[in-house]
Structures are given as structure tokens and as C-alpha cells.
Design a protein around this motif. Structure first.
Motif, PDB file in Angstrom:
ATOM      1  N   GLN A   1       0.770  -1.183  -0.137  1.00 55.50           N
ATOM      2  CA  GLN A   1      -0.016   0.029   0.035  1.00 55.50           C
ATOM      3  C   GLN A   1       0.934   1.338   0.084  1.00 55.50           C
ATOM      4  OE1 GLN A   1      -2.965  -0.351  -0.654  1.00 55.50           O
ATOM      5  NE2 GLN A   1      -3.212  -2.656  -0.057  1.00 55.50           N
ATOM      6  N   ASN A   2       2.121   1.176   0.745  1.00 57.29           N
ATOM      7  CA  ASN A   2       2.922   2.446   0.556  1.00 57.29           C
ATOM      8  C   ASN A   2       3.413   2.612  -0.906  1.00 57.29           C
ATOM      9  OD1 ASN A   2       2.802   2.633   3.373  1.00 57.29           O
ATOM     10  ND2 ASN A   2       4.873   1.636   3.875  1.00 57.29           N
ATOM     11  N   MET A   3       3.802   1.490  -1.541  1.00 55.95           N
ATOM     12  CA  MET A   3       4.186   1.472  -2.941  1.00 55.95           C
ATOM     13  C   MET A   3       3.209   2.411  -3.695  1.00 55.95           C
ATOM     14  SD  MET A   3       7.233   0.607  -3.076  1.00 55.95           S
ATOM     15  CE  MET A   3       7.628   0.288  -4.950  1.00 55.95           C
ATOM     16  N   ALA A   4       1.985   1.840  -3.586  1.00 58.81           N
ATOM     17  CA  ALA A   4       0.639   2.642  -4.249  1.00 58.81           C
ATOM     18  C   ALA A   4       0.593   3.981  -3.879  1.00 58.81           C
ATOM     19  CB  ALA A   4      -0.518   1.716  -4.028  1.00 58.81           C
ATOM     20  N   LEU A   5       0.852   4.365  -2.797  1.00 60.38           N
ATOM     21  CA  LEU A   5       0.733   5.758  -2.194  1.00 60.38           C
ATOM     22  C   LEU A   5       1.845   6.494  -2.832  1.00 60.38           C
ATOM     23  CD1 LEU A   5      -0.828   5.115   1.226  1.00 60.38           C
ATOM     24  CD2 LEU A   5      -1.984   6.271  -0.872  1.00 60.38           C
ATOM     25  N   ASP A   6       3.018   5.862  -3.044  1.00 57.13           N
ATOM     26  CA  ASP A   6       4.267   6.562  -3.416  1.00 57.13           C
ATOM     27  C   ASP A   6       3.901   7.114  -4.983  1.00 57.13           C
ATOM     28  OD1 ASP A   6       5.749   6.279  -1.199  1.00 57.13           O
ATOM     29  OD2 ASP A   6       6.797   4.660  -1.866  1.00 57.13           O
ATOM     30  N   PHE A   7       3.201   6.285  -5.696  1.00 56.04           N
ATOM     31  CA  PHE A   7       2.883   6.472  -6.930  1.00 56.04           C
ATOM     32  C   PHE A   7       1.871   7.622  -7.172  1.00 56.04           C
ATOM     33  CE2 PHE A   7       5.308   2.957  -8.015  1.00 56.04           C
ATOM     34  CZ  PHE A   7       5.772   3.093  -9.247  1.00 56.04           C
ATOM     35  N   ASP A   8       0.816   7.512  -5.880  1.00 58.28           N
ATOM     36  CA  ASP A   8      -0.157   8.311  -6.063  1.00 58.28           C
ATOM     37  C   ASP A   8      -0.585   8.854  -4.709  1.00 58.28           C
ATOM     38  OD1 ASP A   8      -2.639  10.104  -6.427  1.00 58.28           O
ATOM     39  OD2 ASP A   8      -3.591   8.693  -7.550  1.00 58.28           O
ATOM     40  N   PRO A   9      -0.257   9.957  -4.027  1.00 56.31           N
ATOM     41  CA  PRO A   9      -0.551  10.118  -2.849  1.00 56.31           C
ATOM     42  C   PRO A   9      -2.067  10.598  -2.183  1.00 56.31           C
ATOM     43  CG  PRO A   9       1.162  11.428  -3.307  1.00 56.31           C
ATOM     44  CD  PRO A   9       0.827  10.946  -4.629  1.00 56.31           C
ATOM     45  N   LEU A  10      -2.875  10.553  -3.330  1.00 55.27           N
ATOM     46  CA  LEU A  10      -4.279  10.808  -3.405  1.00 55.27           C
ATOM     47  C   LEU A  10      -5.009   9.174  -3.649  1.00 55.27           C
ATOM     48  CD1 LEU A  10      -4.784  14.394  -4.907  1.00 55.27           C
ATOM     49  CD2 LEU A  10      -4.511  13.786  -2.434  1.00 55.27           C
ATOM     50  N   TYR A  11      -4.364   8.264  -3.689  1.00 49.94           N
ATOM     51  CA  TYR A  11      -5.055   7.104  -3.952  1.00 49.94           C
ATOM     52  C   TYR A  11      -5.706   6.557  -2.921  1.00 49.94           C
ATOM     53  CZ  TYR A  11      -5.857   2.302  -5.772  1.00 49.94           C
ATOM     54  OH  TYR A  11      -6.140   1.170  -6.269  1.00 49.94           O
ATOM     55  N   VAL A  12      -6.936   6.809  -2.613  1.00 48.48           N
ATOM     56  CA  VAL A  12      -7.862   6.611  -1.309  1.00 48.48           C
ATOM     57  C   VAL A  12      -7.674   5.299  -0.919  1.00 48.48           C
ATOM     58  CG1 VAL A  12     -10.003   6.511  -2.349  1.00 48.48           C
ATOM     59  CG2 VAL A  12      -9.580   7.289  -0.110  1.00 48.48           C
ATOM     60  N   ASP A  13      -7.951   4.053  -1.937  1.00 50.83           N
ATOM     61  CA  ASP A  13      -7.947   2.742  -1.637  1.00 50.83           C
ATOM     62  C   ASP A  13      -6.524   2.501  -0.774  1.00 50.83           C
ATOM     63  OD1 ASP A  13     -10.538   2.641  -2.253  1.00 50.83           O
ATOM     64  OD2 ASP A  13     -10.028   1.251  -4.142  1.00 50.83           O
TER      65      ASP A  13
ATOM     66  N   ALA B   1      -4.015   2.867  12.161  1.00 52.63           N
ATOM     67  CA  ALA B   1      -5.193   2.801  11.184  1.00 52.63           C
ATOM     68  C   ALA B   1      -6.187   3.779  11.351  1.00 52.63           C
ATOM     69  CB  ALA B   1      -6.077   1.374  11.928  1.00 52.63           C
ATOM     70  N   ILE B   2      -6.337   4.523  12.569  1.00 55.76           N
ATOM     71  CA  ILE B   2      -7.215   5.722  12.647  1.00 55.76           C
ATOM     72  C   ILE B   2      -6.377   6.819  11.872  1.00 55.76           C
ATOM     73  CG2 ILE B   2      -7.607   7.565  14.234  1.00 55.76           C
ATOM     74  CD1 ILE B   2      -7.911   5.391  16.382  1.00 55.76           C
ATOM     75  N   GLN B   3      -5.102   7.038  11.775  1.00 58.69           N
ATOM     76  CA  GLN B   3      -4.623   8.124  10.989  1.00 58.69           C
ATOM     77  C   GLN B   3      -5.063   7.654   9.272  1.00 58.69           C
ATOM     78  OE1 GLN B   3      -0.495   7.937  11.791  1.00 58.69           O
ATOM     79  NE2 GLN B   3      -0.900   8.645  14.030  1.00 58.69           N
ATOM     80  N   ASP B   4      -4.899   6.335   8.976  1.00 57.32           N
ATOM     81  CA  ASP B   4      -5.274   5.945   7.565  1.00 57.32           C
ATOM     82  C   ASP B   4      -6.469   6.354   7.341  1.00 57.32           C
ATOM     83  OD1 ASP B   4      -2.546   5.736   6.731  1.00 57.32           O
ATOM     84  OD2 ASP B   4      -2.965   3.441   6.860  1.00 57.32           O
ATOM     85  N   TYR B   5      -7.726   6.087   8.122  1.00 60.50           N
ATOM     86  CA  TYR B   5      -9.052   6.184   7.806  1.00 60.50           C
ATOM     87  C   TYR B   5      -9.409   7.732   7.615  1.00 60.50           C
ATOM     88  CZ  TYR B   5      -9.620   1.083   8.289  1.00 60.50           C
ATOM     89  OH  TYR B   5      -9.606  -0.278   8.002  1.00 60.50           O
ATOM     90  N   SER B   6      -8.554   8.394   8.749  1.00 62.94           N
ATOM     91  CA  SER B   6      -8.773   9.842   8.614  1.00 62.94           C
ATOM     92  C   SER B   6      -8.151  10.546   7.483  1.00 62.94           C
ATOM     93  CB  SER B   6      -8.060  10.518   9.798  1.00 62.94           C
ATOM     94  OG  SER B   6      -8.639  10.194  11.199  1.00 62.94           O
ATOM     95  N   GLN B   7      -7.319  10.123   6.921  1.00 67.80           N
ATOM     96  CA  GLN B   7      -6.823  10.376   5.804  1.00 67.80           C
ATOM     97  C   GLN B   7      -7.660  10.091   4.467  1.00 67.80           C
ATOM     98  OE1 GLN B   7      -4.155  12.398   4.993  1.00 67.80           O
ATOM     99  NE2 GLN B   7      -4.458  12.509   3.238  1.00 67.80           N
ATOM    100  N   VAL B   8      -8.423   9.107   4.635  1.00 63.01           N
ATOM    101  CA  VAL B   8      -9.577   8.652   3.474  1.00 63.01           C
ATOM    102  C   VAL B   8     -10.621   9.739   3.632  1.00 63.01           C
ATOM    103  CG1 VAL B   8     -11.341   7.149   2.925  1.00 63.01           C
ATOM    104  CG2 VAL B   8      -9.224   6.277   3.622  1.00 63.01           C
ATOM    105  N   LEU B   9     -10.930  10.121   4.782  1.00 62.18           N
ATOM    106  CA  LEU B   9     -11.697  11.103   4.785  1.00 62.18           C
ATOM    107  C   LEU B   9     -11.483  12.504   4.633  1.00 62.18           C
ATOM    108  CD1 LEU B   9     -13.419   9.474   8.181  1.00 62.18           C
ATOM    109  CD2 LEU B   9     -14.399   9.680   5.846  1.00 62.18           C
ATOM    110  N   LYS B  10     -10.360  12.748   4.538  1.00 60.26           N
ATOM    111  CA  LYS B  10      -9.926  14.019   4.181  1.00 60.26           C
ATOM    112  C   LYS B  10      -9.996  14.103   2.680  1.00 60.26           C
ATOM    113  CE  LYS B  10      -6.425  15.251   7.745  1.00 60.26           C
ATOM    114  NZ  LYS B  10      -5.015  15.489   7.978  1.00 60.26           N
ATOM    115  N   ILE B  11      -9.796  12.951   2.064  1.00 66.08           N
ATOM    116  CA  ILE B  11      -9.935  12.954   0.420  1.00 66.08           C
ATOM    117  C   ILE B  11     -11.256  12.885   0.345  1.00 66.08           C
ATOM    118  CG2 ILE B  11      -9.186  11.851  -1.517  1.00 66.08           C
ATOM    119  CD1 ILE B  11      -6.988  10.849  -0.026  1.00 66.08           C
ATOM    120  N   ASN B  12     -12.130  12.287   0.733  1.00 69.87           N
ATOM    121  CA  ASN B  12     -13.587  11.810   0.714  1.00 69.87           C
ATOM    122  C   ASN B  12     -14.451  11.952   2.031  1.00 69.87           C
ATOM    123  OD1 ASN B  12     -16.163  11.297  -0.350  1.00 69.87           O
ATOM    124  ND2 ASN B  12     -15.568   9.211  -0.635  1.00 69.87           N
TER     125      ASN B  12
END
Length: 206
Positions: free
Chosen positions: A117-129, A147-158
Motif C-alpha cells: 500500500q505504501n508503494m501504491a501511495l508513493d505513486f499517487d498520494p491521493l490514491y484513497v484505496d 489505522a485511525i490515521q489512515d481512515y482519517s486520511q481517507v476522509l480528508k480526501i472523501n
């Protein structure tokens, strides 16, 4: 926890269209000796088109086969096919990394899942999945704050991602933050999540 496994089948990819565009030749240029140059260029274009088509077909084949194996819970073989797809992917590299991470997560390799998942986000920091699926892996590993930080980031995007609210609520419940969990379940329920409504009734005295 709600899972987000992007199960799609790929059709003809953009690479095919790119290859076809190489065949556009201005007929007005085919005059005298120029015809030889254009003819040579057309042969190169045809070769490039065939290579692009072959690569695209191979990518789609391995990715779709990986998805089928994932659905059958054959995660080790799915990972092998995701590996092959990664070497051929024209543009969906975030998707492949994230799906391979999900396969690793489901096979118990939480560190490997987080790394993908880190690799996916390295390519696209806004890749919500990527954030969503990394949150699941961190939860299963016991990294609740992560985990809470990651879900909070999802909610910042969407901000209307009910699944992220629901999962974040479950993590908060796990660490004893019932008040915070109830707030997140309420937000998820307001977005139409029936499971969140049930959790509100069960844990929040509603």
C-alpha cells in the motif's frame, strides 16, 4: 471491518488506443522519396503497435487471473500473477500494488501488505484505496493509531466515505474510545450505512 477489494476485470486498455494512434499518417506526405521514409515509419509504428497490444493483453490476462484467484482465496498464486502484472502495467500500477497488498493481508503478511500500500501511495498520494486498505492491514497488525490515521486520511480526501467512518469507529471501539466510535458510527449511519446503525443501537444506547 469493511473490506475494500477492487475487483474489476480489465478490457482493452489505453495502451491499445495509443498504439493505434501511431498509425495516423498524413497521405499528403507520401511523395517521391518521402514515401520510403513514411513507409519505414509505418513499419515501425506497426511493430510498436503490436508490442503495445501484446503487452496490454498480457497485463490484462495476468491481472484478471490474479483477481479470479483472489476471489477463490488462492492468495499465494494471486500474488504471483500480480507480480507479473506489475511488470507489464501501463498505468494501473497503484491498483495492482494495492490488490497485491490485499492478497498479502489476507494471507497474514501484514508487513508485506502495508509495504505494498505504501508503494501504491508513493505513486499517487491521493490514491484513497491505498489508505483504506493500509488501515485494514494496520488494524489486523494491532497498529490501531496507525489505522485511525489512515481512515482519517481517507476522509480528508472523501468526507462522505461511510466505510471509512465505520471502520474508524470499530478501531476506536477497540481502543476503548466508545464516544469517538459512536460519533463515527453516527456519521456513517447518516450516510446510509445500515451496519453503522446497528452498531449505534448495540453500543451507544440509542
Amino acid at each position: 471491518m469493511k473490506l475494500r477489494n477492487t475487483l474489476i476485470a480489465l478490457g482493452i486498455s489505453a495502451a491499445t488506443a495509443t498504439g493505434l494512434s501511431l498509425l495516423k499518417v498524413n497521405k499528403d506526405l507520401v511523395v517521391g522519396s518521402t514515401a520510403v521514409v513514411v513507409g519505414a515509419g509505418l513499419m515501425i509504428a506497426l511493430k510498436d503497435k503490436n508490442e503495445l497490444n501484446t503487452k496490454a493483453r498480457n497485463y490484462e490476462y495476468f491481472f484478471n487471473r490474479a483477481q479470479d484467484k483472489f476471489e477463490l482465496a488462492n492468495y499465494e498464486e494471486a500474488i504471483l500473477d500480480y507480480n507479473k502484472a506489475l511488470g507489464l502495467s501501463p498505468k494501473e500500477i497503484c491498483l495492482v500494488y494495492s490488490m497485491r497488498g490485499n492478497a498479502k493481508r489476507n494471507s497474514g503478511d501484514f508487513d508485506g501488505a502495508i509495504s505494498d500500500q505504501n508503494m501504491a501511495l508513493d505513486f499517487d498520494p491521493l490514491y484513497v484505496d491505498g489508505y483504506f486498505n493500509r488501515g485494514i492491514a494496520k488494524f489486523k497488525k494491532g497498529d490501531f493509531n496507525g489505522a485511525i490515521q489512515d481512515y482519517s486520511q481517507v476522509l480528508k480526501i472523501n468526507p462522505k466515505d461511510s466505510d471509512a467512518f465505520f471502520n474508524r469507529a470499530n478501531v476506536k471501539k477497540e481502543i476503548g474510545d466508545i464516544e469517538g466510535a459512536c460519533k463515527d458510527w453516527r456519521k456513517a449511519a447518516d450516510l446510509g450505512d445500515e451496519e453503522a446503525t446497528n452498531s449505534l443501537k448495540q453500543f451507544c444506547n440509542l
